[in-house]
Design an enzyme around this catalytic site. Structure first.
Site, mmCIF file in Angstrom:
data_model
loop_
_atom_site.group_PDB
_atom_site.id
_atom_site.type_symbol
_atom_site.label_atom_id
_atom_site.label_comp_id
_atom_site.label_asym_id
_atom_site.label_seq_id
_atom_site.Cartn_x
_atom_site.Cartn_y
_atom_site.Cartn_z
ATOM 1 N N GLU A 28 0.957 -1.381 0.093
ATOM 2 C CA GLU A 28 -0.092 -0.018 0.055
ATOM 3 C C GLU A 28 0.475 1.587 0.040
ATOM 4 O O GLU A 28 0.345 2.348 -0.201
ATOM 5 C CB GLU A 28 -1.071 0.247 1.355
ATOM 6 N N THR A 84 1.327 5.668 -7.035
ATOM 7 C CA THR A 84 2.862 4.775 -8.182
ATOM 8 C C THR A 84 1.494 3.693 -8.685
ATOM 9 O O THR A 84 0.973 3.493 -8.036
ATOM 10 C CB THR A 84 3.362 4.357 -7.123
ATOM 11 N N TYR A 108 8.625 10.392 -4.339
ATOM 12 C CA TYR A 108 8.147 10.488 -3.152
ATOM 13 C C TYR A 108 8.902 9.705 -1.973
ATOM 14 O O TYR A 108 8.439 9.292 -1.061
ATOM 15 C CB TYR A 108 6.817 10.121 -2.704
ATOM 16 N N TYR A 153 -6.951 6.365 3.332
ATOM 17 C CA TYR A 153 -6.664 5.539 1.804
ATOM 18 C C TYR A 153 -5.867 4.271 2.498
ATOM 19 O O TYR A 153 -6.461 2.718 3.059
ATOM 20 C CB TYR A 153 -6.149 6.218 1.177
ATOM 21 N N ASP A 196 -8.820 5.923 -3.021
ATOM 22 C CA ASP A 196 -8.285 6.310 -3.494
ATOM 23 C C ASP A 196 -8.608 6.948 -4.365
ATOM 24 O O ASP A 196 -9.647 7.365 -5.253
ATOM 25 C CB ASP A 196 -7.361 4.577 -4.232
ATOM 26 N N CYS A 231 -17.287 0.440 -20.495
ATOM 27 C CA CYS A 231 -18.916 0.570 -20.018
ATOM 28 C C CYS A 231 -19.326 -0.900 -20.026
ATOM 29 O O CYS A 231 -20.273 -1.561 -19.480
ATOM 30 C CB CYS A 231 -19.554 2.235 -19.944
ATOM 31 N N CYS A 274 -18.436 -3.754 -17.880
ATOM 32 C CA CYS A 274 -18.554 -3.243 -16.312
ATOM 33 C C CYS A 274 -19.280 -3.686 -16.045
ATOM 34 O O CYS A 274 -20.788 -3.505 -15.623
ATOM 35 C CB CYS A 274 -18.557 -1.470 -16.062
ATOM 36 N N CYS A 312 -25.088 2.597 -12.055
ATOM 37 C CA CYS A 312 -24.232 3.985 -12.060
ATOM 38 C C CYS A 312 -24.906 4.229 -12.922
ATOM 39 O O CYS A 312 -25.460 4.624 -14.156
ATOM 40 C CB CYS A 312 -22.786 2.955 -13.813
#
Length: 333
Positions: free
Chosen positions: A41, A47, A86, A122, A140, A201, A204, A210
């Site tokens: 994580e 990333t 980072y 998160y 996230d 979609c 999906c 949705c």
DNA sequence: AAGGCGGGGGG
DNA sequence: CCCCCAGCCTT
């Protein structure tokens, strides 16, 4: 059982079934110990999986257990992290390893996890749900995109108030028996199906539910503030040779490339300089124009902050990408 | 609430 | 070129 409940369960089921059928096979998913999951994580913060995967493998090989990471010298941790960016993540990773080693056991809920360095909302929710089955949404960038489309939520996702709304609305969509898989399904969906520009979609599993898909407004979401342009900055990294050694300094922990080894930005005026290479280096917030002027220091020159190292071995230290680039240009790598 | 912090892959 | 990625921390 009311209508809303059955609707939520339909989404839970569609998500989990899609996950069991189509999830990416990722190495950390075969681990149940919180250490391996936490490591993945942190590496994956901001990333992509494709970029972070090799780093997770390296860290797991070098530090198979939390204890081994806690006991490692920081120089080794920073060196393994070099190139990933980072760098405060690496410092916080090491600090947290030491804290947990001291605690004795791994914090097992989001609230306690979030008190640790480098673990925010998160990551705390991700670890708690995946490793400890706590039913809490891990939000996230992928999840924000999937959920704002699912709900056709037009609020700006940069706002904490919006994130609270999403956390509240998404909670009942998690399978209470498999909260970690539900969260990972949403992230996989965001990475593979519900992508930023060209969502697929047609494939999906949540298209039936949705709201953005129903309206045909998928790419209107998520709403976010317009980003600012990177500031243009010129940076001078002096390449100073003394015999066959090159001067490096360890940068301060705060600021860009914290704790990494780098060429000095300052040079005593008594040392003559010739023009060297030049390279543009783009970061999210900076557009760097990096100069590499070259100079030779007298054989006994001493500068307190500088360390003289063989350029052929500099590659094994924690160095930022522009330094690596220079070493490659000069065939030291 | 806003800004700093890295680097790379894909459209 | 522009986008944004399994975000967090400081101010």
């Amino acid at each position: 059982m009311n209508e809303t409940t059955t609707w939520n369960i339909d989404i839970q089921t569609a998500l989990i079934e899609w996950f069991d059928r189509s999830a990416r096979t990722l190495p950390w998913r075969s681990y149940s110990n919180p250490y391996a999951i936490w490591l993945s994580e942190v590496i994956l913060q901001q990333t992509r999986v494709a970029q972070g995967r090799a780093y997770w493998e390296k860290f797991m090989t070098e530090f198979p257990t939390l204890q081994s990471l806690a006991e490692a010298p920081s120089e080794k941790v920073m060196g393994l992290w070099a190139g990933l960016g980072y760098y405060s993540r690496a410092r916080n990773l090491h600090a947290t390893a030491k804290i947990i080693a001291e605690l004795g056991d791994f914090p097992n809920n989001a609230k306690d996890l979030q008190s640790l360095p480098g673990i925010g909302p998160y990551t705390a929710a991700a670890i708690a749900s995946i490793a400890f089955k706590q039913v809490i949404p891990a939000l996230d960038g992928n999840a924000f995109r999937v959920y704002t489309r699912l709900f056709a939520l037009a609020d700006c996702i940069d706002l904490p108030s919006t994130q609270k709304i999403i956390a509240h609305k998404s909670l009942p969509l998690l399978d209470p028996l498999r909260p970690g898989d539900s969260n990972q399904a949403i992230m996989d969906l965001g990475a593979q199906i519900c992508t930023p520009t060209q969502p697929k979609c047609i494939d999906c599993p949540l298209a039936f539910a949705c709201e953005a898909f129903r309206r045909g407004t998928q790419t209107d979401f998520p709403m976010k503030k317009s980003k600012k342009v990177a500031k243009q900055v010129s940076m001078t990294l002096h390449v100073i040779m003394r015999k066959d050694k090159i001067a490096v300094i360890k940068r301060p922990s705060k600021g860009i490339w914290g704790d990494l080894w780098c060429f000095p930005e300052e040079l005593p005026e008594t040392i003559p300089v010739i023009e060297g290479l030049r390279k543009r280096h783009l970061l999210t917030h900076l557009d760097l124009d990096v100069h590499f002027p070259e100079s030779h220091a007298p054989s006994l020159w001493i500068e307190p902050q500088w360390e003289w190292v063989d350029p052929n071995v500099l590659q094994h230290r924690a160095i930022p990408v522009p330094i690596r680039w220079w070493l490659e240009e000069k065939n030291y790598i």
